[in-house]
Design an enzyme around this catalytic site. Structure first.
Site, PDB file in Angstrom:
ATOM      1  N   ASP A   1       3.832   1.974  -4.325  1.00 27.00           N
ATOM      2  CA  ASP A   1       2.884   2.622  -5.236  1.00 27.00           C
ATOM      3  C   ASP A   1       2.701   1.664  -6.420  1.00 27.00           C
ATOM      4  O   ASP A   1       3.651   1.424  -7.183  1.00 27.00           O
ATOM      5  CB  ASP A   1       3.469   3.962  -5.695  1.00 27.00           C
ATOM      6  CG  ASP A   1       2.576   4.679  -6.684  1.00 27.00           C
ATOM      7  OD1 ASP A   1       1.621   4.064  -7.203  1.00 27.00           O
ATOM      8  OD2 ASP A   1       2.846   5.865  -6.951  1.00 27.00           O
TER       9      ASP A   1
ATOM     10  N   SER B   1     -15.722  -2.798 -10.314  1.00 27.27           N
ATOM     11  CA  SER B   1     -16.775  -2.034  -9.622  1.00 27.27           C
ATOM     12  C   SER B   1     -18.041  -2.168 -10.456  1.00 27.27           C
ATOM     13  O   SER B   1     -17.970  -2.391 -11.682  1.00 27.27           O
ATOM     14  CB  SER B   1     -16.370  -0.556  -9.555  1.00 27.27           C
ATOM     15  OG  SER B   1     -17.495   0.249  -9.257  1.00 27.27           O
TER      16      SER B   1
ATOM     17  N   CYS C   1      -6.587  -4.649  -4.581  1.00 31.67           N
ATOM     18  CA  CYS C   1      -7.616  -3.726  -4.075  1.00 31.67           C
ATOM     19  C   CYS C   1      -7.189  -2.270  -4.207  1.00 31.67           C
ATOM     20  O   CYS C   1      -8.025  -1.379  -4.026  1.00 31.67           O
ATOM     21  CB  CYS C   1      -7.916  -4.003  -2.603  1.00 31.67           C
ATOM     22  SG  CYS C   1      -8.802  -5.530  -2.312  1.00 31.67           S
TER      23      CYS C   1
ATOM     24  N   TYR D   1     -13.221   6.942 -13.641  1.00 30.75           N
ATOM     25  CA  TYR D   1     -13.343   5.776 -12.747  1.00 30.75           C
ATOM     26  C   TYR D   1     -14.032   4.609 -13.462  1.00 30.75           C
ATOM     27  O   TYR D   1     -13.558   3.476 -13.425  1.00 30.75           O
ATOM     28  CB  TYR D   1     -14.120   6.191 -11.496  1.00 30.75           C
ATOM     29  CG  TYR D   1     -14.152   5.139 -10.416  1.00 30.75           C
ATOM     30  CD1 TYR D   1     -13.037   4.887  -9.622  1.00 30.75           C
ATOM     31  CD2 TYR D   1     -15.304   4.388 -10.168  1.00 30.75           C
ATOM     32  CE1 TYR D   1     -13.062   3.920  -8.619  1.00 30.75           C
ATOM     33  CE2 TYR D   1     -15.341   3.428  -9.170  1.00 30.75           C
ATOM     34  CZ  TYR D   1     -14.222   3.199  -8.399  1.00 30.75           C
ATOM     35  OH  TYR D   1     -14.256   2.235  -7.407  1.00 30.75           O
TER      36      TYR D   1
ATOM     37  N   PHE E   1     -19.918  -0.156  -0.696  1.00 31.10           N
ATOM     38  CA  PHE E   1     -19.350  -0.744   0.517  1.00 31.10           C
ATOM     39  C   PHE E   1     -18.913   0.346   1.490  1.00 31.10           C
ATOM     40  O   PHE E   1     -18.477   1.423   1.073  1.00 31.10           O
ATOM     41  CB  PHE E   1     -18.158  -1.656   0.166  1.00 31.10           C
ATOM     42  CG  PHE E   1     -18.569  -3.057  -0.164  1.00 31.10           C
ATOM     43  CD1 PHE E   1     -19.252  -3.331  -1.343  1.00 31.10           C
ATOM     44  CD2 PHE E   1     -18.314  -4.103   0.710  1.00 31.10           C
ATOM     45  CE1 PHE E   1     -19.674  -4.622  -1.642  1.00 31.10           C
ATOM     46  CE2 PHE E   1     -18.722  -5.401   0.425  1.00 31.10           C
ATOM     47  CZ  PHE E   1     -19.405  -5.659  -0.750  1.00 31.10           C
TER      48      PHE E   1
ATOM     49  N   ASP F   1       0.855  -1.199   0.000  1.00 32.82           N
ATOM     50  CA  ASP F   1       0.000   0.000   0.000  1.00 32.82           C
ATOM     51  C   ASP F   1       0.883   1.238   0.000  1.00 32.82           C
ATOM     52  O   ASP F   1       2.009   1.235   0.474  1.00 32.82           O
ATOM     53  CB  ASP F   1      -0.929   0.001   1.225  1.00 32.82           C
ATOM     54  CG  ASP F   1      -2.137   0.901   1.062  1.00 32.82           C
ATOM     55  OD1 ASP F   1      -3.266   0.375   0.949  1.00 32.82           O
ATOM     56  OD2 ASP F   1      -1.952   2.143   1.023  1.00 32.82           O
TER      57      ASP F   1
END
Ligand SMILES: NC(=O)c1ccc[n+]([C@@H]2O[C@H](COP(=O)([O-])OP(=O)(O)OC[C@H]3O[C@@H](n4cnc5c(N)ncnc54)[C@H](O)[C@@H]3O)[C@@H](O)[C@H]2O)c1
Length: 254
Positions: free
Chosen positions: A57, A147, A84, A160, A193, A36
């Site tokens: 990254d 998504s 994720c 997105y 979520f 992360d």
């Protein structure tokens, strides 16, 4: 695949869906590397789970290679990779001041799409040298996070939705390419979520979003995402598909 004692990588593992996945894999006995961008949050999750935290990254290819080296030295090559890491990015194709700013567009694509594909490609290139395991001769599994905006993109999700739609599109060709090595690829397309990412939405909009799912009428819990990750790892029939995890919600244009 039996998750216990397997080496696993979770990107974006310091928060939200990734953090719940790190916990679930850890509790199931896997050795997890948490990749992360956020150093403090990585430390917190590494300490609370006893797993390996690596600041990385995912949009930086050298950093990804170094992180995979680090994880491999500690845990051997990962058989489980869960992507994720992701960023939001509200923008329109044509805004008030003119056409979309490509800098913002590029950032969302670089992290959500290219970061995910980069981690997947680099991890699978290592996985294919592993011994096949189990009755199916499986070598590994990659789970990417798309998504529902891949299918129900709303106005303002110009970047997105494109990044997440591409991740849904990547699933089948990747699964086809890796099948000969016994590596599966699945995407999860979460609905709404409860995570730090969803708190950037104004309260008024959040309240209306909670009413949108068919049933149950609430946001998903990160643990419910993590449970699906475990199920996908354990059940080799999951492959080449993008799975909506969304309580039946379908988003309107705005
Ligand atoms: N929360 C939702 O409702 C929802 C719905 C659909 C899809 N998703 C997707 O699920 C994934 C996880 O989202 P979340 O809700 O848990 O968000 P979150 O913000 O809680 O967690 C995202 C994590 O990714 C990390 N990250 C961001 N950019 C990175 C980079 N370049 N390299 C490495 N790490 C980076 C962040 O530091 C953070 O820890 C994202 O890809 C998101 O797009 C979330």
């Amino acid at each position: 695949m039996d998750v216990a004692k397997q080496s696993a990588i979770v990107t974006g593992g310091a928060s939200g869906l990734g953090r719940a996945t790190v916990r679930a894999l850890s509790e199931a006995g896997a050795n997890v590397a948490i990749l992360d961008l956020a150093p403090d949050a990585v430390d917190v999750v590494a300490r609370e789970t006893g797993e390996l935290g690596i600041v990385c990254d995912v949009s930086d290819e050298v950093a990804v290679t170094n992180a995979l080296d680090h994880a491999q030295e500690r845990h051997r090559v990962a058989r489980i990779v869960v992507n994720c890491a992701g960023v939001p990015g509200d923008m329109r194709f044509v805004g008030r001041t003119g056409p979309a700013d490509m800098t913002c567009y590029r950032k969302v694509i670089e992290v959500n799409l290219l970061g995910t594909v980069s981690v997947m490609s680099k991890a699978v290139a290592r996985m294919i040298d592993l011994e096949p395991i189990g009755d199916d001769g499986e070598r590994g599994v990659v789970i990417n996070t798309s998504s529902i905006t891949a299918f129900d993109g709303q106005i303002g999700q110009a970047a997105y939705a494109v990044s997440k739609g591409a991740l849904a599109a990547v699933t089948l060709p990747a699964a086809r390419e890796f099948a000969g090595w016994g590596v599966r690829v699945i995407a999860i397309a979460p609905g709404l979520f409860d995570t730090p990412m969803s708190t950037i939405v104004p309260d008024r909009v959040l309240a209306s979003f909670r009413e949108k799912p068919l049933f149950p009428k609430c946001f998903g819990k990160p643990e419910e995402y993590a449970e699906l990750v475990l199920g996908i790892c354990r059940n080799a029939m999951f492959n080449g598909e993008t799975i909506r995890l969304d309580a039946g919600v379908r988003l309107e244009p705005r």
